[in-house]
Design an enzyme around this catalytic site. Structure first.
Site, PDB file in Angstrom:
ATOM      1  N   ASP A  42      -6.843   0.565  -9.373  1.00  0.00           N
ATOM      2  CA  ASP A  42      -6.645  -0.504  -8.397  1.00  0.00           C
ATOM      3  C   ASP A  42      -6.523  -1.864  -9.078  1.00  0.00           C
ATOM      4  O   ASP A  42      -7.526  -2.460  -9.472  1.00  0.00           O
ATOM      5  CB  ASP A  42      -7.841  -0.504  -7.427  1.00  0.00           C
ATOM      6  CG  ASP A  42      -7.766  -1.626  -6.422  1.00  0.00           C
ATOM      7  OD1 ASP A  42      -8.810  -1.984  -5.846  1.00  0.00           O
ATOM      8  OD2 ASP A  42      -6.653  -2.170  -6.215  1.00  0.00           O
ATOM      9  N   SER A  92       6.880 -15.611  -5.737  1.00  0.00           N
ATOM     10  CA  SER A  92       8.272 -15.172  -5.604  1.00  0.00           C
ATOM     11  C   SER A  92       8.993 -16.210  -4.744  1.00  0.00           C
ATOM     12  O   SER A  92       8.482 -16.599  -3.694  1.00  0.00           O
ATOM     13  CB  SER A  92       8.323 -13.800  -4.922  1.00  0.00           C
ATOM     14  OG  SER A  92       9.661 -13.454  -4.585  1.00  0.00           O
TER      15      SER A  92
HETATM   16  C1  LIG Z   1      -5.548  -6.869   2.973  1.00  0.00           C
HETATM   17  C2  LIG Z   1      -5.221  -5.422   3.225  1.00  0.00           C
HETATM   18  C3  LIG Z   1      -5.553  -4.562   2.025  1.00  0.00           C
HETATM   19  C4  LIG Z   1      -5.789  -3.129   2.460  1.00  0.00           C
HETATM   20  C5  LIG Z   1      -5.924  -2.192   1.257  1.00  0.00           C
HETATM   21  N1  LIG Z   1      -6.092  -0.813   1.696  1.00  0.00           N
HETATM   22  C6  LIG Z   1      -5.033  -0.010   1.823  1.00  0.00           C
HETATM   23  O1  LIG Z   1      -3.907  -0.347   1.581  1.00  0.00           O
HETATM   24  C7  LIG Z   1      -5.385   1.422   2.233  1.00  0.00           C
HETATM   25  C8  LIG Z   1      -5.617   2.218   0.966  1.00  0.00           C
HETATM   26  C9  LIG Z   1      -6.104   3.605   1.292  1.00  0.00           C
HETATM   27  C10 LIG Z   1      -5.264   4.681   1.113  1.00  0.00           C
HETATM   28  C11 LIG Z   1      -5.696   5.981   1.393  1.00  0.00           C
HETATM   29  C12 LIG Z   1      -6.998   6.182   1.851  1.00  0.00           C
HETATM   30  C13 LIG Z   1      -7.851   5.082   2.024  1.00  0.00           C
HETATM   31  C14 LIG Z   1      -7.402   3.796   1.750  1.00  0.00           C
HETATM   32  N2  LIG Z   1      -4.286   1.987   3.026  1.00  0.00           N
HETATM   33  C15 LIG Z   1      -4.123   1.547   4.301  1.00  0.00           C
HETATM   34  O2  LIG Z   1      -4.833   0.653   4.779  1.00  0.00           O
HETATM   35  N3  LIG Z   1      -3.142   2.164   5.042  1.00  0.00           N
HETATM   36  C16 LIG Z   1      -2.947   1.779   6.444  1.00  0.00           C
HETATM   37  C17 LIG Z   1      -1.475   1.632   6.715  1.00  0.00           C
HETATM   38  O3  LIG Z   1      -0.795   2.834   6.345  1.00  0.00           O
HETATM   39  C18 LIG Z   1      -0.910   3.071   4.945  1.00  0.00           C
HETATM   40  C19 LIG Z   1      -2.359   3.294   4.551  1.00  0.00           C
HETATM   41  C20 LIG Z   1      -7.158  -2.532   0.393  1.00  0.00           C
HETATM   42  O4  LIG Z   1      -8.213  -2.797   0.904  1.00  0.00           O
HETATM   43  N4  LIG Z   1      -6.927  -2.379  -0.934  1.00  0.00           N
HETATM   44  C21 LIG Z   1      -8.007  -2.560  -1.899  1.00  0.00           C
HETATM   45  C22 LIG Z   1      -8.261  -1.234  -2.643  1.00  0.00           C
HETATM   46  C23 LIG Z   1      -8.417  -0.009  -1.712  1.00  0.00           C
HETATM   47  C24 LIG Z   1      -9.751  -0.062  -0.952  1.00  0.00           C
HETATM   48  C25 LIG Z   1      -9.969   1.207  -0.108  1.00  0.00           C
HETATM   49  C26 LIG Z   1      -9.880   2.444  -0.964  1.00  0.00           C
HETATM   50  C27 LIG Z   1      -8.550   2.524  -1.700  1.00  0.00           C
HETATM   51  C28 LIG Z   1      -8.335   1.260  -2.545  1.00  0.00           C
HETATM   52  C29 LIG Z   1      -7.602  -3.665  -2.946  1.00  0.00           C
HETATM   53  O5  LIG Z   1      -8.557  -3.691  -4.006  1.00  0.00           O
HETATM   54  O6  LIG Z   1      -6.289  -3.347  -3.430  1.00  0.00           O
HETATM   55  C30 LIG Z   1      -7.608  -5.122  -2.359  1.00  0.00           C
HETATM   56  F1  LIG Z   1      -6.973  -5.915  -3.228  1.00  0.00           F
HETATM   57  F2  LIG Z   1      -6.988  -5.127  -1.186  1.00  0.00           F
HETATM   58  C31 LIG Z   1      -9.027  -5.616  -2.212  1.00  0.00           C
HETATM   59  O7  LIG Z   1      -9.612  -5.433  -1.174  1.00  0.00           O
HETATM   60  N5  LIG Z   1      -9.532  -6.271  -3.276  1.00  0.00           N
HETATM   61  C32 LIG Z   1     -10.865  -6.793  -3.252  1.00  0.00           C
END
Ligand SMILES: CCCC[C@H](NC(=O)[C@H](Cc1ccccc1)NC(=O)N1CCOCC1)C(=O)N[C@@H](CC1CCCCC1)C(O)(O)C(F)(F)C(=O)NC
Length: 327
Positions: A35, A199
């Site tokens: 990540d 961008s």
């Molecule tokens: C502002 C919106 C950001 C939403 C982002 N989450 C996502 O993008 C999650 C990831 C996921 C996939 C499969 C199963 C579970 C979770 N997917 C998601 O919300 N979706 C919903 C829409 O359809 C697609 C899948 C996020 O929190 N990313 C985190 C890392 C994730 C945390 C949850 C577990 C998986 C990794 C991040 O670190 O990239 C961040 F930058 F967003 C963050 O919160 N940094 C502190």
């Protein structure tokens, strides 16, 4: 020295990308989500309540001859999707793609939110954002890449994510054969602890380039491409059957639609995300959910997996810059 590890989509929607990581002596192998949007390496462990850990591979520090508890240290993180986890901290040897880091902070989860319990495709995360984002108290810990970078041939890593296919995370070298076009580099701003860049414009399909300054992060941990409402509305304006679906909290459209591509500027070049990658996943019947959605005015845009799949992305810590090359 270098490292090279394969990754693969967690499911049929490319919701996240998983890489096997070896922790401890003898090696305990866990499937982790790399990540670039966060800075903590944390794992399901022998300290995670067994009801929460069911279905996950766990790290057991007591079974590793090289583990050491970091006394008095704790961590706690809440992600953008409101999932969260917390716990205590060990150090141990962590090997990724054949490259080993000794004394790596391995954050052990004593609590995980329900989303993590349910998502059995990962047993934790490898945070690859900047060290400043690490949540360990009282002493911040370094990311695996930060610890590795001084020993790597070059302080860089690349992300190659693919739709429904294996990809790679390479450390210490850039395999330009993974790209079809040249790498264009842009400086990152490090203030928020992310791989954050600007961008200057975008284009929809073969249309003209529109000036619009986007402050965004290159984030392998976010599934979709999340941009300002003006851009997202302009895009789905070009999709005849598109509508905003409150229940799905995003734009949906008829799965049979031929979606336009979406291009964004990287310096004087552009990266083009093919429409096929923006047709993200079926929601029900013949309705599909878009891979381009709003950043909900959170103040920053997120170039997540949908955008990264179209490119080879170079995370260059040495020069504090980000490189993008069309794939
Ligand atoms: C502002 C919106 C950001 C939403 C982002 N989450 C996502 O993008 C999650 C990831 C996921 C996939 C499969 C199963 C579970 C979770 N997917 C998601 O919300 N979706 C919903 C829409 O359809 C697609 C899948 C996020 O929190 N990313 C985190 C890392 C994730 C945390 C949850 C577990 C998986 C990794 C991040 O670190 O990239 C961040 F930058 F967003 C963050 O919160 N940094 C502190």
């Amino acid at each position: 020295q270098t490292g090279s590890a394969p990754n693969h989509p967690s499911d049929s929607e490319d919701d996240e990308y998983i890489t096997n990581v070896s922790i401890g002596t003898p090696a305990q192998v866990l499937p982790l989500d790399f990540d670039t949007g966060s800075s903590d390496l944390w794992v399901f462990s022998s300290e995670t309540p067994s009801s929460s850990a069911r279905g996950h591979t766990i790290y057991t520090p007591s079974k590793s001859s090289t583990s050491k508890k970091v006394s008095g240290a704790s961590w706690s993180i809440t992600y953008g999707d409101n999932s969260s986890s917390s716990g205590d901290v060990y150090t141990d040897t962590v090997s990724i793609g054949g490259f080993s880091v000794t004394g790596q902070a391995v954050e052990s989860a004593t609590k995980v939110s329900s989303q993590f319990v349910q998502d059995t495709s990962n047993s934790g995360l490898v945070g690859l954002a900047l060290d400043s984002g690490n949540t360990v108290k009282p002493t911040k810990q370094k990311t695996w890449f930060s610890n590795a970078s001084s020993h790597l041939a070059s302080p860089v890593f690349t992300a190659d994510l693919n739709h429904q296919a294996d990809g790679s995370y390479n450390f210490g070298f850039i395999d330009t054969s993974l790209a079809s076009g040249p790498i264009t580099y842009v400086p990152i701003s490090t203030g928020n602890g992310f791989w954050e860049f600007t961008s200057s414009s975008y284009a929809i399909g073969g249309g003209s380039s529109k000036k619009h300054s986007t402050d965004g992060i290159a984030d392998t941990g976010t599934t979709l491409l999340l941009l300002d409402d003006t851009i997202v509305d302009a895009y789905y304006n070009q999709v005849q059957s598109a509508q905003y679906d409150d229940s799905q909290e995003g734009y949906t459209f008829d799965c049979s639609e031929d979606l336009p591509s979406f291009s964004f500027a990287v310096g004087s070049s552009t990266i083009t995300v093919p429409g096929s990658l923006i047709n993200f996943a079926p929601v029900d019947g013949n309705t599909c959910f878009g891979g381009l959605q709003s950043d909900d005015g959170i103040g920053i845009s997120i170039f997540g997996d949908v955008a990264i799949k179209a490119a080879l992305v170079v995370f260059d810590l040495g020069n504090k810059r980000l490189g993008w090359a069309q794939k």
